[in-house]
Design an enzyme around this catalytic site. Structure first.
Site, PDB file in Angstrom:
ATOM      1  N   GLU A 109       0.864  -1.172   0.000  1.00  0.00           N
ATOM      2  CA  GLU A 109       0.000   0.000   0.000  1.00  0.00           C
ATOM      3  C   GLU A 109       0.904   1.226   0.000  1.00  0.00           C
ATOM      4  OE1 GLU A 109      -2.280  -3.253   1.952  1.00  0.00           O
ATOM      5  OE2 GLU A 109      -0.450  -2.263   2.639  1.00  0.00           O
ATOM      6  N   TYR A 121       7.727   2.177  -7.606  1.00  0.00           N
ATOM      7  CA  TYR A 121       7.099   0.860  -7.699  1.00  0.00           C
ATOM      8  C   TYR A 121       6.703   0.527  -9.132  1.00  0.00           C
ATOM      9  CZ  TYR A 121       6.945   1.641  -2.662  1.00  0.00           C
ATOM     10  OH  TYR A 121       7.280   1.931  -1.370  1.00  0.00           O
TER      11      TYR A 121
END
Length: 151
Positions: A109, A121
């Protein structure tokens, strides 16, 4: 500082004090020292690594191995060392460990407002797969759920 000066290795108890400095500088609700010690010593699902320069931890990352999935719990870099590739080295090492341990997909998250982390990411194949409304207790911000398939 060059990336050649950065050594990435498994976290030890000796790293905790340096990691706590990074933690407190990186998060509005930092983990406690005891929580990190518990992760390193007693959580058999936990995998924690540090990025060090001259023996001093300047960043760290953690992941829980749950069956064949890896759940990234934390990635943080000391503010003085950000935007120098340290976060990339940490993500690369987590992905490498995941492959070695038979993890086939990874999740995490990230704050909706944290574009820099999301970009990192995305670079490593994570993709947005959902949202957790009001996930962060400090300000009620949403979390973007990201997954990397086929680790």
């Amino acid at each position: 500082m060059g990336l050649d000066d950065v050594q990435v290795s498994y976290m030890t108890l000796e790293d905790i004090d340096d990691v706590m400095i990074v933690e407190k500088l990186s998060f509005t609700i930092p983990w406690s020292k005891n929580a990190l010690i518990e992760e390193v010593l007693n959580n058999r699902m936990a995998i924690y690594i540090t990025a060090k320069i001259k023996g001093k931890a300047i960043g760290y990352a953690g992941m829980w191995k749950i069956f064949d999935e890896g759940h990234i719990t934390n990635i943080a870099v000391h503010p003085e060392y950000r935007e120098n590739g340290v976060g990339s080295r940490l993500v690369e090492k987590l992905v490498s460990i995941a492959k070695e341990q038979g993890i086939v997909k990874m999740t995490l998250e990230v704050r909706k407002s944290n574009a820099a982390a999301q970009s990192l990411y995305f670079k490593y194949g994570f993709r947005e797969q959902g949202c957790r409304k009001g996930y962060y207790s400090d300000n009620g911000e949403d979390a973007i759920i990201m997954w990397k398939e086929n680790v």
